[in-house]
Design a protein around this motif. Structure first.
Motif, PDB file in Angstrom:
ATOM      1  N   SER A 228     -16.518  -8.614   9.795  1.00  0.00           N
ATOM      2  CA  SER A 228     -15.132  -8.169   9.392  1.00  0.00           C
ATOM      3  C   SER A 228     -14.379  -8.661  10.561  1.00  0.00           C
ATOM      4  O   SER A 228     -12.938  -8.630  10.678  1.00  0.00           O
ATOM      5  CB  SER A 228     -14.854  -7.063   8.884  1.00  0.00           C
ATOM      6  OG  SER A 228     -15.264  -5.926   9.624  1.00  0.00           O
ATOM      7  N   TYR A 230     -14.844 -11.198  12.491  1.00  0.00           N
ATOM      8  CA  TYR A 230     -14.954 -12.868  12.554  1.00  0.00           C
ATOM      9  C   TYR A 230     -13.408 -13.308  12.093  1.00  0.00           C
ATOM     10  O   TYR A 230     -12.773 -12.946  11.483  1.00  0.00           O
ATOM     11  CB  TYR A 230     -15.991 -13.454  11.648  1.00  0.00           C
ATOM     12  CG  TYR A 230     -17.224 -13.325  12.220  1.00  0.00           C
ATOM     13  CD1 TYR A 230     -17.756 -12.644  13.377  1.00  0.00           C
ATOM     14  CD2 TYR A 230     -18.397 -13.900  11.424  1.00  0.00           C
ATOM     15  CE1 TYR A 230     -19.226 -12.415  13.786  1.00  0.00           C
ATOM     16  CE2 TYR A 230     -19.781 -13.721  11.754  1.00  0.00           C
ATOM     17  CZ  TYR A 230     -20.135 -12.933  12.968  1.00  0.00           C
ATOM     18  OH  TYR A 230     -21.498 -12.813  13.599  1.00  0.00           O
ATOM     19  N   ASN A 232     -10.681 -15.875  10.520  1.00  0.00           N
ATOM     20  CA  ASN A 232     -10.346 -16.421   9.299  1.00  0.00           C
ATOM     21  C   ASN A 232     -10.827 -17.764   9.288  1.00  0.00           C
ATOM     22  O   ASN A 232     -11.017 -18.525  10.258  1.00  0.00           O
ATOM     23  CB  ASN A 232      -9.430 -16.030   8.707  1.00  0.00           C
ATOM     24  CG  ASN A 232      -8.085 -16.477   9.397  1.00  0.00           C
ATOM     25  OD1 ASN A 232      -8.116 -17.737  10.253  1.00  0.00           O
ATOM     26  ND2 ASN A 232      -6.891 -15.794   9.169  1.00  0.00           N
ATOM     27  N   ARG A 233     -10.585 -18.457   7.904  1.00  0.00           N
ATOM     28  CA  ARG A 233     -10.802 -20.051   7.798  1.00  0.00           C
ATOM     29  C   ARG A 233      -9.884 -20.790   8.797  1.00  0.00           C
ATOM     30  O   ARG A 233     -10.103 -21.969   9.114  1.00  0.00           O
ATOM     31  CB  ARG A 233     -10.418 -20.372   6.332  1.00  0.00           C
ATOM     32  CG  ARG A 233     -11.681 -19.932   5.366  1.00  0.00           C
ATOM     33  CD  ARG A 233     -11.451 -20.201   4.042  1.00  0.00           C
ATOM     34  NE  ARG A 233     -12.344 -19.732   3.091  1.00  0.00           N
ATOM     35  CZ  ARG A 233     -12.235 -19.894   1.782  1.00  0.00           C
ATOM     36  NH1 ARG A 233     -11.248 -20.521   1.246  1.00  0.00           N
ATOM     37  NH2 ARG A 233     -13.251 -19.358   0.951  1.00  0.00           N
ATOM     38  N   GLU A 234      -8.587 -20.228   9.144  1.00  0.00           N
ATOM     39  CA  GLU A 234      -7.896 -20.831  10.084  1.00  0.00           C
ATOM     40  C   GLU A 234      -8.231 -20.484  11.527  1.00  0.00           C
ATOM     41  O   GLU A 234      -7.664 -21.138  12.461  1.00  0.00           O
ATOM     42  CB  GLU A 234      -6.303 -20.395   9.835  1.00  0.00           C
ATOM     43  CG  GLU A 234      -5.538 -20.870   8.343  1.00  0.00           C
ATOM     44  CD  GLU A 234      -6.352 -19.924   7.386  1.00  0.00           C
ATOM     45  OE1 GLU A 234      -6.749 -18.955   7.326  1.00  0.00           O
ATOM     46  OE2 GLU A 234      -6.603 -20.686   6.222  1.00  0.00           O
ATOM     47  N   THR A 236      -8.260 -17.772  13.042  1.00  0.00           N
ATOM     48  CA  THR A 236      -7.388 -16.561  13.655  1.00  0.00           C
ATOM     49  C   THR A 236      -8.231 -15.339  13.682  1.00  0.00           C
ATOM     50  O   THR A 236      -8.816 -14.700  12.391  1.00  0.00           O
ATOM     51  CB  THR A 236      -6.051 -16.379  12.754  1.00  0.00           C
ATOM     52  OG1 THR A 236      -5.506 -17.784  12.995  1.00  0.00           O
ATOM     53  CG2 THR A 236      -5.200 -15.282  13.536  1.00  0.00           C
ATOM     54  N   PRO A 238      -8.919 -11.407  13.183  1.00  0.00           N
ATOM     55  CA  PRO A 238      -8.031 -10.396  12.499  1.00  0.00           C
ATOM     56  C   PRO A 238      -7.552  -9.078  13.400  1.00  0.00           C
ATOM     57  O   PRO A 238      -8.246  -9.067  14.386  1.00  0.00           O
ATOM     58  CB  PRO A 238      -8.998  -9.797  11.533  1.00  0.00           C
ATOM     59  CG  PRO A 238     -10.267 -10.034  12.263  1.00  0.00           C
ATOM     60  CD  PRO A 238     -10.262 -11.292  12.924  1.00  0.00           C
ATOM     61  N   LYS A 277     -19.152 -18.071  15.343  1.00  0.00           N
ATOM     62  CA  LYS A 277     -18.227 -16.942  15.108  1.00  0.00           C
ATOM     63  C   LYS A 277     -18.291 -15.887  16.493  1.00  0.00           C
ATOM     64  O   LYS A 277     -17.168 -15.483  16.571  1.00  0.00           O
ATOM     65  CB  LYS A 277     -18.729 -16.357  13.864  1.00  0.00           C
ATOM     66  CG  LYS A 277     -18.791 -17.279  12.665  1.00  0.00           C
ATOM     67  CD  LYS A 277     -17.490 -17.779  12.256  1.00  0.00           C
ATOM     68  CE  LYS A 277     -17.496 -18.599  11.116  1.00  0.00           C
ATOM     69  NZ  LYS A 277     -17.808 -17.828   9.856  1.00  0.00           N
TER      70      LYS A 277
END
Length: 411
Positions: A228, A230, A232-234, A236, A238, A277
């Motif tokens: 969690s 890691y 995101n798809r963009e 960025t 978290p 990641k």
């Protein structure tokens, strides 16, 4: 004394594993190059600190147990008396785990933590392992977050004390569902969840290493926690919620301990999935999470080196001075390894022996035991057959009176 199961853990067959990992060009390349087991007869003092009344009594009872010499009748009586007093105090600590008072239970857990981490108590605990396990189960199910965290730590130490044999495996199967439930409970305290993550990693490592299914399940569980963090798809990262960085760090460290048990085929799958990641997570705002990533290597070494150089010279004033110093030191070491394929070797001395930490794999394993046993890790390296097997040290040495006296003088 317990004998660890043949073929367990990452130190069992270093040669064949080294060849497989070299072919895959993994960071474990240096981890498996010629394990040096450091029994060289050098004089060194243990830094055990006896921090409780229980330990002081136990120390007086055990100082001469490794010396083959004939004592006087008075000395034998004194030793027996001290041993009996120690066992009485340990029994009282166990009884305290069943007390109605949370304060009394916590005090009992802390005393057991100190005793388990600093001395080998295999015979005493073998007779009482079910009682202790039942008490720890009760604390994990009904205790506060602080009590749950303490109980998970004591359980890890219990598994180490039992030597990773059938008794430890039985205890792990008994408490694993509870540790898992706490780890995955978002409403549980962060301290308890962190402690449960470490316990799951350590207990699986010493108790269930031969069970491939248990290993895979534990890896997947720990992955579900730290993933969690890691991007995101963009791409960025978290924004971490308060306390979650510490939890993710504990899960990642426990996971990396278990990764040392994996065959090369499984490593290929895991590292292909996670390394990109994890490299992105080096940009995390949490220094400890960044450091937890440091043992991994990726194919794109140029971009990784640029990132490590930045971290190795980080002077961000918003970070605590100790955090900056710790980060710069560890990432300078990692950068040196990647650029020169040269691991900075360290020798851990204990008694008249020593063990070499000459690879990232051995560093992760040693750090995991040191984290839970603190200074007591050296005593366990000297006497615990489980740790001696893991680090290839052979059976515990039996010192004669002359050597023992020299060792005592060096302390």
């Amino acid at each position: 004394m317990p004998r660890s199961k043949k073929g367990k853990r990452g130190s069992g067959k270093p040669g064949s594993l080294r060849q497989e990992v070299l072919q895959l060009q993994l960071s474990a390349k240096a981890s498996l190059k010629g394990l040096k087991n450091g029994v060289k007869g050098e004089s060194g003092a243990s830094d055990d600190e006896l921090t409780s009344d229980v330990l002081s009594h136990y120390s007086s009872a055990s100082e001469t147990t490794s010396v083959l010499e004939e004592g006087t009748a008075g000395e034998q009586v004194d030793e027996q008396t001290a041993q009996e007093e120690t066992e009485d105090k340990l029994k009282q600590c166990i009884d305290n785990l069943m007390d109605k008072s949370a304060k009394t239970r916590l005090a009992g857990l802390e005393s057991l933590r100190q005793a388990f981490s600093s001395r080998l108590l295999y015979d005493f605990l073998t007779e009482r392992r079910l009682t202790v396990s039942d008490c720890l189960e009760r604390s994990l199910k009904k205790g506060s977050g602080e009590e749950q965290a303490a109980a998970a730590t004591v359980f890890s130490l219990l598994c180490i004390q039992l030597g990773g044999g059938d008794e430890a495996e039985e205890g792990f199967k008994m408490l694993r569902p509870i540790l898992t439930a706490i780890l995955m409970d978002n409403s549980a305290s962060i301290a308890a969840r962190q402690s449960c993550a470490r316990a799951l990693g350590m207990c699986c490592y010493v108790s269930a290493a031969e069970d491939g299914e248990d290993l895979i399940k534990s890896l997947a569980l720990l992955e579900s926690v730290f993933m969690s963090s890691y991007p995101n798809r963009e791409g960025t990262l978290p924004t971490p919620k308060p306390g979650t960085s510490g939890l993710h760090t504990a899960a990642l460290q426990a996971w990396s301990l278990l990764v040392t048990l994996c065959p090369a085929s499984r490593l290929t799958v895991l590292l292909d999935l996670h390394l990109p990641k994890l490299q992105a997570c080096l940009e995390s705002s949490d220094v400890n999470y960044r450091i937890a990533d440091e043992g991994f290597e990726v194919d794109d070494s140029e971009s990784l080196c640029q990132c490590l150089k930045s971290l190795a010279t980080d002077g961000n004033k918003h970070r605590a001075k100790n955090d900056r110093r710790k980060q710069r030191s560890i990432f300078r070491e990692v950068l040196h390894y990647i650029e020169n394929e040269d691991f900075t070797e360290e020798k851990i001395r204990f008694g008249v022996e020593g063990v070499y930490i000459d690879s990232w794999m051995r560093r992760r394993i040693y750090d995991a035991f040191k984290e839970i046993m603190e200074s007591g890790v050296r005593h366990h390296l000297q006497f615990n057959p489980l740790l001696r097997d893991i680090f290839g040290l052979g059976p515990p040495l039996i010192l004669d009176a002359t050597v023992k006296g020299q060792q005592d003088l060096s302390i």
